[in-house]
Design an enzyme around this catalytic site. Structure first.
Site, PDB file in Angstrom:
ATOM      1  N   HIS A  19       0.847  -1.193   0.000  1.00  0.00           N
ATOM      2  CA  HIS A  19       0.000   0.000   0.000  1.00  0.00           C
ATOM      3  C   HIS A  19       0.880   1.240   0.000  1.00  0.00           C
ATOM      4  O   HIS A  19       2.015   1.218   0.491  1.00  0.00           O
ATOM      5  CB  HIS A  19      -0.916   0.000   1.238  1.00  0.00           C
ATOM      6  CG  HIS A  19      -1.987   1.031   1.199  1.00  0.00           C
ATOM      7  ND1 HIS A  19      -1.830   2.296   1.733  1.00  0.00           N
ATOM      8  CD2 HIS A  19      -3.239   0.996   0.673  1.00  0.00           C
ATOM      9  CE1 HIS A  19      -2.941   2.989   1.548  1.00  0.00           C
ATOM     10  NE2 HIS A  19      -3.810   2.228   0.914  1.00  0.00           N
TER      11      HIS A  19
ATOM     12  N   ASP B  82      -7.820  -4.908  -0.419  1.00  0.00           N
ATOM     13  CA  ASP B  82      -8.282  -5.512  -1.671  1.00  0.00           C
ATOM     14  C   ASP B  82      -8.074  -7.021  -1.703  1.00  0.00           C
ATOM     15  O   ASP B  82      -8.797  -7.727  -2.408  1.00  0.00           O
ATOM     16  CB  ASP B  82      -7.570  -4.873  -2.863  1.00  0.00           C
ATOM     17  CG  ASP B  82      -7.936  -3.410  -3.037  1.00  0.00           C
ATOM     18  OD1 ASP B  82      -9.135  -3.108  -3.020  1.00  0.00           O
ATOM     19  OD2 ASP B  82      -7.029  -2.575  -3.155  1.00  0.00           O
TER      20      ASP B  82
END
Length: 459
Positions: A336, A395
């Protein structure tokens, strides 16, 4: 003869388009060295990977590292909504055995947790707004179906402008009214948009279920997208949690920043939120969980035994070396831009995903995702060194959750938008109230001075 002429024209048009495309490519390519020369903050990122500070927000806070001596020091990620830790919010409504999305939407919009009566009033406002305007479903959604539900959502938002008697008033009261209506209507739009898509392009039966009062956002989505309206308590709780975790992520993410930029121009709510939807549609932002799903399908096709840790690790290494899957060298769902040691959204959703996996008899599938997470961390340490830190992002598990909920991939990103519209609306109001200055960053021109040449002299 007509077919031959059409083919000739088509070939001619393609040749012209290819020539123009080459011309556009040639004359729009900026020398990469210029970005360094002029100290351009590409992607609005500093050299150390941190974001360029362009604004202030009191809505959401994303904390993934400590900055010391201009270096990132990894830490367990934390996400705050109006200063309240997302873990505490989730624990709060789960302990009380109730949905949390509406409470979170209220918190983001108004800056405080609602009382029991305030939450009930807010839920009633949402229920009163869930139905679409008269003839909207038939004329806007069913008669003009789209293969992409995000495209349908964006167009629907803009058409809602025409159904608003006071669309351009940007007073806080009016924008709040518009915001509540949009938050309430997003589930209806994406549900109907999906039904229209499957009916027109996939030859499936058409089911249009009216939204139901008293069941909330998550349950309405399951109720309207399923032919039989049926769902379990765990399914509703899991989707509600996914909506809560996607509702807000600070002012710097691409779609929230787009909301700030467009709102700063003084335009209407529908234009601002439609712009945010357009941003989220991009695969670099809202479509990541679809890439996770496609990667998982590829792994299942190419790893003879997904329970064999060694074989799975070998294939993940091939993906990282750009030898497998889409050859981009990315393990989707891992890493991320802000979070380092952990993504709090992934941690919370992972726990609920396991609970749903038990109900769905999908624990082996859950273990595949868990093994991908753990093996990727191992591989990064082996390849890049023991000090390298990477973690699963939301995700990785959101796509798995949607798959267990039997939600089609066409709705993955629209669900993200349905959750995030509360955050977008909160950021729009904050921009209008706190900073009336139009956002206009600088761009350095690197073009050469040229003389105008008369048409007859051009070569």
């Amino acid at each position: 003869m007509i077919k031959e002429v059409n083919k000739f024209n088509e070939h001619k048009d393609n040749a012209i388009l290819e020539f123009l495309a080459d011309l556009a490519l040639k004359n729009n390519l900026i020398n990469p060295e210029f970005y360094e020369m002029y100290n351009v903050k590409r992607g609005l990122r500093n050299k150390n990977g941190t974001g360029v500070l362009v604004g202030l927000t009191d809505i959401g806070s994303v904390e993934g590292y400590i900055l010391k001596d201009n270096k990132k020091i990894p830490m367990d990620g934390q996400l705050f909504y109006r200063g309240i830790n997302i873990k505490d919010i989730v624990t709060g409504f789960q302990n009380e055995n109730r949905p949390g999305y509406e409470e979170v939407a209220y918190l983001l919009l108004f800056g405080k947790l609602p009382t029991k009566n305030e939450l009930a009033d807010f839920n009633n406002l949402l229920d009163e707004s869930r139905h679409l305007p008269h003839s909207f479903t038939e004329n806007m959604i069913l008669k003009i179906p789209s293969k992409n539900i995000m495209n349908k959502l964006q167009r629907s938002i803009l058409v809602l402008y025409s159904h608003d008697e006071n669309p351009d008033d940007i007073s806080v009261k009016n924008v709040l009214r518009q915001s509540i209506e949009l938050i309430a209507r997003f589930p209806t739009i994406i549900s109907y948009g999906y039904q229209a898509k499957t009916h027109n392009f996939d030859n499936k039966s058409l089911f249009i279920h009216s939204p139901k009062a008293g069941i909330g956002t998550a349950e309405n989505i399951l109720y309207m997208t399923r032919a039989n309206n049926q769902y379990t308590k765990t399914e509703a709780e899991t989707l509600d949690l996914a909506l809560v975790l996607h509702a807000e992520h600070g002012g710097g993410n691409n779609s929230a920043f787009a909301t700030h930029v467009v709102s700063s121009s003084g335009t209407d709510t529908y234009s601002a939120i439609a712009a945010a939807v357009g941003s989220l549609k991009g695969h670099k932002h809202g479509g990541a969980n679809i890439m996770v799903r496609e990667m998982i399908l590829d792994i299942k096709e190419n790893v003879s035994n997904i329970n064999d840790i060694g074989k799975l690790k070998d294939y993940l290494l091939k993906i990282l070396r750009k030898e497998a899957f889409n050859k981009e060298g990315l393990i989707y769902g891992m890493g991320h831009a802000v979070y380092t040691k952990s993504d709090p959204r992934a941690v919370l959703l992972k726990d609920k995903a396991f609970e749903l996996a038990v109900e769905k008899d999908a624990v082996d599938e859950f273990n595949l995702y868990k093994n991908i997470e753990e093996l990727t961390i191992e591989l990064f340490k082996e390849i890049k060194g023991e000090n390298v830190v990477i973690s699963a992002n939301v995700d990785l598990y959101s796509g798995f959750v949607y798959e267990m909920l039997n939600i089609p991939k066409e709705l993955y990103t629209p669900l993200f938008a349905t959750a995030r519209v509360a955050g977008w609306c909160a950021h729009r109001i904050e921009q209008i109230v706190s900073d009336q200055k139009i956002i206009r960053p600088a761009y350095k021109s690197v073009s050469h001075k040229n003389e105008y040449i008369p048409l007859c002299e051009r070569k």
